[in-house]
Scaffold this motif. Structure first.
Motif, PDB file in Angstrom:
ATOM      1  N   CYS A 191       0.853  -1.193   0.000  1.00  0.00           N
ATOM      2  CA  CYS A 191       0.000   0.000   0.000  1.00  0.00           C
ATOM      3  C   CYS A 191       0.886   1.238   0.000  1.00  0.00           C
ATOM      4  O   CYS A 191       1.294   1.733   1.066  1.00  0.00           O
ATOM      5  CB  CYS A 191      -0.930  -0.011   1.213  1.00  0.00           C
ATOM      6  SG  CYS A 191      -2.195  -1.294   1.169  1.00  0.00           S
ATOM      7  N   ASP A 212      -9.336   2.363  -1.996  1.00  0.00           N
ATOM      8  CA  ASP A 212      -9.271   1.629  -3.261  1.00  0.00           C
ATOM      9  C   ASP A 212      -8.011   0.758  -3.313  1.00  0.00           C
ATOM     10  O   ASP A 212      -8.075  -0.424  -3.671  1.00  0.00           O
ATOM     11  CB  ASP A 212      -9.293   2.622  -4.416  1.00  0.00           C
ATOM     12  CG  ASP A 212      -9.299   1.941  -5.771  1.00  0.00           C
ATOM     13  OD1 ASP A 212      -9.529   0.720  -5.828  1.00  0.00           O
ATOM     14  OD2 ASP A 212      -9.057   2.629  -6.782  1.00  0.00           O
ATOM     15  N   GLU A 213      -6.887   1.327  -2.942  1.00  0.00           N
ATOM     16  CA  GLU A 213      -5.639   0.563  -2.962  1.00  0.00           C
ATOM     17  C   GLU A 213      -5.661  -0.544  -1.921  1.00  0.00           C
ATOM     18  O   GLU A 213      -5.230  -1.680  -2.192  1.00  0.00           O
ATOM     19  CB  GLU A 213      -4.465   1.504  -2.715  1.00  0.00           C
ATOM     20  CG  GLU A 213      -3.109   0.808  -2.782  1.00  0.00           C
ATOM     21  CD  GLU A 213      -1.976   1.747  -2.398  1.00  0.00           C
ATOM     22  OE1 GLU A 213      -1.019   1.861  -3.178  1.00  0.00           O
ATOM     23  OE2 GLU A 213      -2.054   2.358  -1.312  1.00  0.00           O
ATOM     24  N   THR A 237     -17.679 -10.569  -9.439  1.00  0.00           N
ATOM     25  CA  THR A 237     -17.248  -9.175  -9.330  1.00  0.00           C
ATOM     26  C   THR A 237     -17.337  -8.725  -7.881  1.00  0.00           C
ATOM     27  O   THR A 237     -18.378  -8.899  -7.241  1.00  0.00           O
ATOM     28  CB  THR A 237     -18.134  -8.270 -10.196  1.00  0.00           C
ATOM     29  OG1 THR A 237     -18.123  -8.747 -11.543  1.00  0.00           O
ATOM     30  CG2 THR A 237     -17.640  -6.839 -10.153  1.00  0.00           C
ATOM     31  N   MET A 245     -14.607   3.585  -7.267  1.00  0.00           N
ATOM     32  CA  MET A 245     -14.555   2.124  -7.172  1.00  0.00           C
ATOM     33  C   MET A 245     -15.240   1.469  -8.370  1.00  0.00           C
ATOM     34  O   MET A 245     -14.752   0.447  -8.881  1.00  0.00           O
ATOM     35  CB  MET A 245     -15.209   1.680  -5.865  1.00  0.00           C
ATOM     36  CG  MET A 245     -14.535   2.209  -4.607  1.00  0.00           C
ATOM     37  SD  MET A 245     -12.807   1.711  -4.435  1.00  0.00           S
ATOM     38  CE  MET A 245     -13.003  -0.040  -4.130  1.00  0.00           C
ATOM     39  N   TRP A 302     -15.548  -2.382  -9.738  1.00  0.00           N
ATOM     40  CA  TRP A 302     -16.301  -2.868  -8.591  1.00  0.00           C
ATOM     41  C   TRP A 302     -17.793  -2.625  -8.794  1.00  0.00           C
ATOM     42  O   TRP A 302     -18.191  -1.709  -9.514  1.00  0.00           O
ATOM     43  CB  TRP A 302     -15.859  -2.158  -7.319  1.00  0.00           C
ATOM     44  CG  TRP A 302     -14.479  -2.545  -6.838  1.00  0.00           C
ATOM     45  CD1 TRP A 302     -13.296  -2.315  -7.466  1.00  0.00           C
ATOM     46  CD2 TRP A 302     -14.175  -3.209  -5.626  1.00  0.00           C
ATOM     47  NE1 TRP A 302     -12.257  -2.801  -6.722  1.00  0.00           N
ATOM     48  CE2 TRP A 302     -12.763  -3.352  -5.575  1.00  0.00           C
ATOM     49  CE3 TRP A 302     -14.929  -3.697  -4.564  1.00  0.00           C
ATOM     50  CZ2 TRP A 302     -12.121  -3.972  -4.513  1.00  0.00           C
ATOM     51  CZ3 TRP A 302     -14.283  -4.309  -3.508  1.00  0.00           C
ATOM     52  CH2 TRP A 302     -12.901  -4.454  -3.480  1.00  0.00           C
ATOM     53  N   ARG A 334      -8.763   7.152  -2.485  1.00  0.00           N
ATOM     54  CA  ARG A 334      -7.665   6.430  -3.139  1.00  0.00           C
ATOM     55  C   ARG A 334      -7.027   5.415  -2.196  1.00  0.00           C
ATOM     56  O   ARG A 334      -6.630   4.318  -2.623  1.00  0.00           O
ATOM     57  CB  ARG A 334      -6.596   7.414  -3.624  1.00  0.00           C
ATOM     58  CG  ARG A 334      -7.078   8.350  -4.719  1.00  0.00           C
ATOM     59  CD  ARG A 334      -5.903   9.024  -5.426  1.00  0.00           C
ATOM     60  NE  ARG A 334      -5.058   9.766  -4.504  1.00  0.00           N
ATOM     61  CZ  ARG A 334      -3.799   9.458  -4.241  1.00  0.00           C
ATOM     62  NH1 ARG A 334      -3.228   8.419  -4.844  1.00  0.00           N
ATOM     63  NH2 ARG A 334      -3.089  10.196  -3.402  1.00  0.00           N
ATOM     64  N   TYR A 362     -19.594  -0.898 -13.129  1.00  0.00           N
ATOM     65  CA  TYR A 362     -18.580  -0.432 -14.082  1.00  0.00           C
ATOM     66  C   TYR A 362     -19.225   0.071 -15.374  1.00  0.00           C
ATOM     67  O   TYR A 362     -18.823   1.101 -15.922  1.00  0.00           O
ATOM     68  CB  TYR A 362     -17.608  -1.569 -14.376  1.00  0.00           C
ATOM     69  CG  TYR A 362     -16.576  -1.237 -15.423  1.00  0.00           C
ATOM     70  CD1 TYR A 362     -15.485  -0.426 -15.120  1.00  0.00           C
ATOM     71  CD2 TYR A 362     -16.689  -1.747 -16.721  1.00  0.00           C
ATOM     72  CE1 TYR A 362     -14.535  -0.127 -16.079  1.00  0.00           C
ATOM     73  CE2 TYR A 362     -15.748  -1.445 -17.688  1.00  0.00           C
ATOM     74  CZ  TYR A 362     -14.671  -0.635 -17.363  1.00  0.00           C
ATOM     75  OH  TYR A 362     -13.736  -0.329 -18.310  1.00  0.00           O
ATOM     76  N   ARG A 374      -7.743  -8.066  -1.902  1.00  0.00           N
ATOM     77  CA  ARG A 374      -8.348  -9.074  -2.783  1.00  0.00           C
ATOM     78  C   ARG A 374      -7.326 -10.087  -3.263  1.00  0.00           C
ATOM     79  O   ARG A 374      -7.636 -11.277  -3.390  1.00  0.00           O
ATOM     80  CB  ARG A 374      -8.975  -8.389  -3.996  1.00  0.00           C
ATOM     81  CG  ARG A 374     -10.277  -7.691  -3.744  1.00  0.00           C
ATOM     82  CD  ARG A 374     -10.758  -7.040  -5.031  1.00  0.00           C
ATOM     83  NE  ARG A 374     -10.856  -8.005  -6.127  1.00  0.00           N
ATOM     84  CZ  ARG A 374     -10.964  -7.685  -7.403  1.00  0.00           C
ATOM     85  NH1 ARG A 374     -10.959  -6.404  -7.759  1.00  0.00           N
ATOM     86  NH2 ARG A 374     -11.054  -8.620  -8.321  1.00  0.00           N
ATOM     87  N   THR A 375      -6.122  -9.635  -3.539  1.00  0.00           N
ATOM     88  CA  THR A 375      -5.099 -10.512  -4.109  1.00  0.00           C
ATOM     89  C   THR A 375      -4.164 -11.102  -3.058  1.00  0.00           C
ATOM     90  O   THR A 375      -3.230 -11.814  -3.416  1.00  0.00           O
ATOM     91  CB  THR A 375      -4.259  -9.717  -5.127  1.00  0.00           C
ATOM     92  OG1 THR A 375      -3.655  -8.582  -4.469  1.00  0.00           O
ATOM     93  CG2 THR A 375      -5.137  -9.224  -6.266  1.00  0.00           C
ATOM     94  N   ASN A 389     -13.106   1.343 -11.368  1.00  0.00           N
ATOM     95  CA  ASN A 389     -12.051   0.332 -11.284  1.00  0.00           C
ATOM     96  C   ASN A 389     -12.583  -1.095 -11.300  1.00  0.00           C
ATOM     97  O   ASN A 389     -11.848  -2.024 -10.954  1.00  0.00           O
ATOM     98  CB  ASN A 389     -11.219   0.563 -10.026  1.00  0.00           C
ATOM     99  CG  ASN A 389     -10.420   1.850 -10.088  1.00  0.00           C
ATOM    100  OD1 ASN A 389     -10.083   2.334 -11.173  1.00  0.00           O
ATOM    101  ND2 ASN A 389     -10.122   2.421  -8.936  1.00  0.00           N
ATOM    102  N   GLY A 440      -7.852  -3.363  -3.046  1.00  0.00           N
ATOM    103  CA  GLY A 440      -7.226  -4.062  -4.162  1.00  0.00           C
ATOM    104  C   GLY A 440      -6.125  -5.004  -3.706  1.00  0.00           C
ATOM    105  O   GLY A 440      -6.016  -6.136  -4.204  1.00  0.00           O
TER     106      GLY A 440
END
Length: 576
Positions: A79, A410-411, A155, A180, A185, A407, A133, A417-418, A183, A414
């Motif tokens: 991050c 969002d980061e 999603t 979001m 979501w 922001r 989106y 999630r991974t 990007n 993200g």
């Protein structure tokens, strides 16, 4: 002669006016400018010059988390925004300009929601405003009619819980939803009961501690989209509701991650704070106007269930809560409502990754209520604080076109999630979360006893917060559990079950040591922050009290060292 006699007969006030008239007008303008700048700096907290100097360098982001948590370290390592700096918009210097600009202007992107109505079991109606989106990029909604396709949709979905009297039309909600959705979501804003243009259809109202609606909503969305990972973001009062829900449900929540933005944490402390200074009282009055407007929309129900005359005469949020919220929620007193509804009581049980963002200059949710130690002990919480930002604003850059916290969320989501650790943690639902130090902040009574009028809590009983009691309490619980396991093992005759308590005790001992280290570190940090003046005072006392001995030692040393250079008469007088 006549002029001299007139001057002699003039009153002192006339002479003062004549003397002031001799001062150039430029001096008065300079004095007026100085007074105006002092007013802006102290009363309105406008720090234009300081923010301008830090425009390119930015303010540091202070991160508070459990240093032994592998999850927090893994997330923060990816991050960059949280590990970076926050550059405030210079012409929005100060918390009040930031907060007012967000409420009045906002500069929110154009957003068109798709509305779904969610009916609760008690007959209530909650408006769910969706943004996807395709809504952002193509300007049209992509409606899926196939139920099987909905079940397979992976999603990620982000649920937004707005603040007090706020809904999906608020500027910060639009900033978050647009960013979001752009990007990739699916965003759904959950409007509180009676807000978002929807009438009340039951006698149940929302409040700062009511989590049942959020619980039902999350379960509903999880059933509709079982393959989609769920995230949640709460703003202001919505953050308090979200954190309280996470603490109440623990590991039973289907949420993968969450974020709490500008949470009040402790409602009683925030109530004292907004009634402390004239500027805060203005915010209190503005919130009261919003609550009374909400009550006017639903007068037919509120006049039947609450004290309508008291509501109309309310001049503060506390007055409104006394005549409406307390009665509707069946609380004995307003303070009881504040204590039971505060999310600070549930921070210890949060079992999903949670990002908390707060501004230290927040004019509504004071820094005094932030649970620093509780966040530091919990292995799932990351607390990010900035010196500037106001309430839910955090405008950045010259043009103030974006919000920094949007922001950052969002980061964070993200990366979450991974993260491979999330899947591992989801498989280990039986693992317990490190239990932090129990807080007595909700027990009171509360006293204004500090020099800067900070609200402190005075417990009625002896605190069990010391490291010795902390470990001894854990040890007593574990010992009782081990005795129960041993008795079960003896009754069953299973030899492997007899060996389990020893392994469990060793693991628990290691966890206790880690807890103790983090706990002691937190207390040391607190003492170091609050004891700088005391250390200097002790050093001064030590020098004064030991000076006669040091003086004698220095004199004898100088006599032996420099007796050939110092006159004998001087040494003789000194010794006398």
């Amino acid at each position: 002669m006549d002029s001299g006699m007139l001057a002699a007969n003039a009153s002192p006030y006339d002479r003062l006016v004549q003397a002031l008239a001799l001062i150039p007008i430029s001096y008065y303008l300079f004095a007026a400018l100085f007074i105006f700048l002092a007013f802006l700096y102290t009363f309105l907290e406008i720090h234009f010059l300081h923010d301008l100097l830090t425009l390119f360098r930015g303010y540091p982001v202070t991160l508070t988390y459990n240093s032994s948590s592998h999850l927090c370290q893994s997330l923060l390592s990816n991050c960059n925004i949280l590990r970076g700096r926050y550059s405030v918009t210079p012409w929005l210097s100060g918390p009040h300009l930031q907060t007012v600009f967000l409420s009045v202007f906002g500069r929110a992107p154009p957003v068109t929601y798709r509305r779904h109505l969610f009916l609760t079991s008690d007959g209530g109606t909650i408006a769910l405003d969706w943004l996807t989106y395709s809504d952002v990029t193509e300007g049209r909604s992509r409606v899926i009619d196939d139920s099987a396709a909905i079940k397979r949709d992976k999603t990620p979905i982000m649920i937004v819980i707005p603040g007090l009297t706020s809904d999906s039309s608020s500027a910060y909600a639009k900033h978050l939803a647009f960013n979001m959705a752009r990007n990739g979501w699916n965003v759904v804003v959950s409007n509180h009961r009676g807000l978002g243009g929807v009438s009340l259809t039951s006698d149940c109202f929302y409040n700062a501690g009511y989590t049942e609606d959020l619980r039902k909503l999350i379960d509903h969305i999880h059933c509709e989209y079982p393959e989609a990972p769920l995230f949640a973001v709460g703003a202001s009062i919505g953050a308090n509701i979200l954190v309280k829900y996470l603490g109440e449900d623990g590991t039973n929540t289907p949420l993968v991650g969450a974020a709490a933005i500008c949470s009040p944490w402790d409602l009683l402390i925030c109530d004292r704070f907004i009634n402390r200074k004239p500027v805060q009282k203005m915010y209190d009055r503005a919130l009261t106007v919003g609550l009374k407007g909400y009550a006017q929309l639903h007068q037919s129900i509120l006049s039947r269930l609450a004290d309508w005359e008291g509501i109309t005469k309310s001049r503060s949020v506390r007055d409104f809560d006394k005549h409406a919220t307390r009665i509707l929620g069946k609380f004995e007193t307003v303070d009881t409502f504040y204590r039971r509804s505060s999310s600070v009581n549930h921070v210890s049980n949060v079992s999903v990754p949670l990002l908390c963002i707060s501004a230290l200059d927040d004019p509504l949710c004071t820094r005094e209520a932030i649970p620093w130690d509780e966040c530091r002990v919990n292995e799932n919480i990351i607390l990010a604080t900035t010196p500037r930002g106001g309430h839910l604003a955090f405008y950045e850059g010259i043009t103030a076109s974006s919000l920094w916290w949007v922001r950052a969320v969002d980061e964070f989501f993200g990366v979450l999630r991974t993260s491979p650790l999330i899947k591992e943690r989801q498989k280990k639902q039986g693992c317990s979360v490190a239990k932090p130090l129990q807080s007595s902040i909700d027990e009171g009574p509360y006293l204004d006893v500090m020099e800067d009028r900070l609200v402190t809590a005075m417990g009625n009983e002896a605190s069990d917060a010391s490291p010795e009691n902390y470990l001894s309490n854990e040890h007593r619980v574990d010992s009782k559990q081990d005795e129960d396991i041993n008795s079960d093992a003896e009754n069953s005759g299973d030899s492997t079950a007899k060996l389990y308590p020893k392994k469990h005790t060793m693991q628990q001992a290691e966890q206790d040591v880690k807890k103790l280290i983090v706990l002691v570190q937190g207390h040391i940090d607190k003492l170091s922050r609050r004891s700088r003046q005391s250390i200097w005072l002790l050093a001064y006392i030590a020098i004064i009290t030991t000076w006669p001995f040091v003086d004698s030692f220095l004199l004898s040393f100088l006599k032996r060292r420099f007796k050939n250079f110092i006159p004998a008469s001087l040494l003789k007088n000194r010794s006398m």
